[in-house]
Design an enzyme around this catalytic site. Structure first.
Site, PDB file in Angstrom:
ATOM      1  N   ASP A  41      32.659  52.790  45.483  1.00 11.23           N
ATOM      2  CA  ASP A  41      33.753  52.210  44.789  1.00 11.23           C
ATOM      3  C   ASP A  41      33.108  53.127  43.708  1.00 11.23           C
ATOM      4  OD1 ASP A  41      35.519  52.392  41.877  1.00 11.23           O
ATOM      5  OD2 ASP A  41      34.082  50.740  40.973  1.00 11.23           O
TER       6      ASP A  41
ATOM      7  N   ASP B  95      32.647  46.642  42.686  1.00 12.10           N
ATOM      8  CA  ASP B  95      32.785  45.528  41.402  1.00 12.10           C
ATOM      9  C   ASP B  95      33.297  44.000  41.237  1.00 12.10           C
ATOM     10  OD1 ASP B  95      35.267  46.253  40.159  1.00 12.10           O
ATOM     11  OD2 ASP B  95      34.299  47.141  38.727  1.00 12.10           O
TER      12      ASP B  95
ATOM     13  N   ASP C  61      38.717  46.512  41.902  1.00 11.81           N
ATOM     14  CA  ASP C  61      39.440  46.396  42.956  1.00 11.81           C
ATOM     15  C   ASP C  61      39.555  45.458  44.349  1.00 11.81           C
ATOM     16  OD1 ASP C  61      38.235  49.244  42.971  1.00 11.81           O
ATOM     17  OD2 ASP C  61      35.429  48.497  42.461  1.00 11.81           O
TER      18      ASP C  61
END
Length: 642
Positions: free
Chosen positions: A343, A532, A536
């Site tokens: 991410d 994180d 996610d």
């Protein structure tokens, strides 16, 4: 013993081994010098050495005999205690046979030696396991014992489980923070080493969020509790650590199944080795002795002990570096991981905005001052980044007007400051210079005169480029998934030298992309997603391995991921990869070395080329070598390696 830092039980076993070893050496030397069987000058003279050796045998091996008997009663017959008991009692039986038949006495000293060296190997195993457990035990020490809660204008000391959300607790210097919460009074320094592996203390003050498990170092703090104990960081970490050993790797499961069938197989082989040639040749003594030597060396201790110990050491080493691995299966998978999907915001980047460019540069001070005046009362992250970058006192008395979708106009007497986007400039007839930089562009004008622009961007973490470089050097594919636009994504991917990227993705699109990559990956590929842990969670759970960044205080990170990086630091990924690689290398070395050495000595024992002495030395020796090799996993992984 103090230097070895032994537990009470280990000290007791250490003393028992030393006493037994000294007694054994004295008796063996005396026996070989004067022949204890001939001291009484009678046919039953062999009873003297048998009684002396048996006394040493009981002292050094009573627990082995007890465990073997207990397991037989429970139906768990074939284990190392059974093998050692059968082999050593058989050796004593041979000694009695040689004594009764008037031959040179053999077997008593070998029986004692087998158990003595076996206990030495067990001691090494216990010490090595204890040493590996220290890193994990340090995490278990984060469990708080009590909380000082303010109730009815008085301070009560209660169990952390009894504190409710929104209650105020006091943390004195030297005390461990029992619950998650927000500081409402006081400033202090926190020791977070047990959680993050980071030795540098953390400064906290009013409004800062703090998590359970840290130690308050300098000043008293008052904290408003935000989570009950069972929802707190410390509770979730303890649950994670306690359950880690239940998730076994394929190598551990293989060894468990291997030992289950291997031990009865070698017992059967030893029985056949004693019976068939004994019947054929009539030389029962020789073939029984070979079978007993075969049993001694066949003990699977080296494998059964060193393989789990290697993984245990790997998990312990990772936790010491602020990396929580939920089980040895994930350590094994991480070694094979060759696709790393990241991410962007909060993972590769800091997730906070900062001024990255000002145009023209020679008017930087003026541009920032005017923009800061306009943005001073805004809570928007972009506005905060401008005010923070200027960092000086601001002119008061301006009337601030927020123009929806355009920006802010600050007016004071005849002075008017415009701070916003292109539309704000056009609507106020400002002849501005368009900018197409990567990030958010804020245009600044004073009246109708264009002053310049400020570029606001999300900062890339300082370690990101180095970590991506390390993973690329390990022949891993590095992919970025982000909701940002194409220009921003391309810029970040190019700067970090990522293998590929996908831009303009919604949270559900990230799951779809990971599903697609999982479907397209080759056999043997392992996909690892790094996020994180907050937005996610679905992707972390769906990937082969989910690694959560900045896991401290994040419920989603601890629950959804397989590996949690306790520091918000990407370098933990490369470090975890190196730990996994070394762990698996040590595991394979121990399997190959143990099987090869044992197979060779078993063959030599069956052929009668070697006796029980070499068998016990071979068994204990390979076990100690395997254990010491497993301890190499507890290395220093701070140095960068490719």
């Amino acid at each position: 013993m103090k230097q070895l830092n032994l537990s009470a039980k280990q000290k007791k076993n250490f003393i028992r081994i030393i006493v037994s070893l000294v007694a054994f050496l004295v008796v063996v030397i005396t026996d070989k010098t004067v022949n204890l069987a001939s001291v009484t000058n009678s046919k039953i003279g062999w009873l003297l050495p048998m009684c002396i050796y048996f006394a040493i045998y009981v002292v050094i091996g009573y627990d082995v005999l007890f465990k073997a008997t207990r397991n037989i009663i429970r139906g768990q017959v074939f284990d190392e205690n059974f093998l050692m008991s059968i082999a050593t009692l058989g050796a004593f039986a041979l000694g009695i046979y040689t004594g009764v038949s008037g031959k040179d006495i053999e077997g008593f000293d070998e029986a004692c030696a087998v158990l003595l060296f076996y206990q030495v190997g067990e001691f090494f195993q216990s010490y090595a396991t204890g040493k590996s457990r220290k890193s994990i035990s340090a995490l278990m020490d984060i469990r708080p014992d009590y909380a000082n809660v303010i109730r009815n204008n008085d301070v009560e000391q209660v169990f952390p489980q009894e504190v409710n959300v929104d209650e105020i607790i006091i943390i004195n210097p030297g005390e461990r923070i029992p619950l998650d919460g927000t500081v409402v009074k006081g400033c202090s320094t926190l020791d977070t080493k047990a959680l993050t592996g980071e030795s540098l203390p953390r400064e906290v003050g009013i409004g800062d969020e703090i998590i359970s498990g840290c130690v308050n170092m300098t000043s008293q703090l008052e904290m408003r509790v935000t989570k009950q104990f069972y929802d707190s960081t410390v509770s979730k970490i303890l649950e994670l650590v306690e359950n880690a050993s239940s998730r076994k790797s394929k190598a551990e499961n293989f060894i468990t199944k291997f030992a289950k069938y291997y031990t009865p197989a070698v017992v059967g082989a030893a029985l056949l080795l004693a019976v068939i040639p004994g019947i054929a040749t009539g030389n029962w003594y020789s073939w029984i002795y070979r079978a007993l030597s075969f049993l001694v060396v066949s003990c699977p201790c080296a494998l059964v002990v060193s393989i789990p110990l290697s993984f245990f050491a790997g998990i312990g080493s990772a936790s010491r570096n602020g990396i929580l691995v939920k089980g040895s299966n994930y350590l094994e998978l991480l070694n094979k991981a060759n696709i790393f999907v990241f991410d962007k915001t909060g993972t590769l980047t800091k997730g906070n905005f900062a001024v990255t460019a000002v145009y023209p540069e020679n008017d930087r001070e003026k541009i920032l001052r005017l923009a800061a005046i306009a943005e001073q009362n805004s809570s928007h992250p972009i506005a905060k980044s401008i005010v923070s970058c200027y960092g000086k006192s601001l002119n008061e008395g301006y009337t601030l007007t927020n123009i929806a979708g355009q920006g802010i106009i600050a007016a004071k007497d005849e002075d008017k400051i415009l701070c916003g986007n292109e539309k704000l400039m056009r609507d106020n007839n400002v002849d501005y210079v368009p900018q197409t930089g990567i990030g958010t562009v804020v245009y600044v004008a004073q009246g109708v005169e264009f002053v310049g622009w400020i570029l606001i961007s999300d900062e890339i973490k300082s370690e990101s480029k180095n970590v991506i470089s390390q993973l690329n050097d390990m022949n891993c594919n590095t992919v970025m998934l982000t909701g940002d636009n194409e220009n921003v994504a391309e810029s970040v991917a190019k700067e970090l030298q990522l293998t590929s990227y996908k831009a303009s993705l919604l949270p559900q699109n990230k799951v779809e992309q990971v599903e697609k990559m999982l479907a397209e990956k080759k056999k043997g590929d392992v996909l690892c997603f790094v996020g994180d842990g907050i937005n996610d969670a679905p992707v972390l759970m769906r990937s082969d391995i989910g690694i959560a960044m900045g896991g401290v205080g994040s419920d989603a990170a601890i629950e959804a991921s397989d590996i949690v990086l306790m520091q918000d630091d990407l370098s933990g990924i490369a470090k975890a990869k190196r730990i996994a690689k070394k762990t698996m290398r040590v595991v394979m070395q121990n399997i190959v070395i143990s099987l090869a050495v044992k197979a060779l000595i078993m063959l030599l024992s069956a052929l009668g080329i070697t006796g029980m002495w070499l068998a016990v030395i071979g068994d204990v020796g390979v076990a100690i070598v395997a254990i010491l090799n497993a301890m190499r996993v507890n290395s220093n992984y701070n140095k960068t390696k490719k």
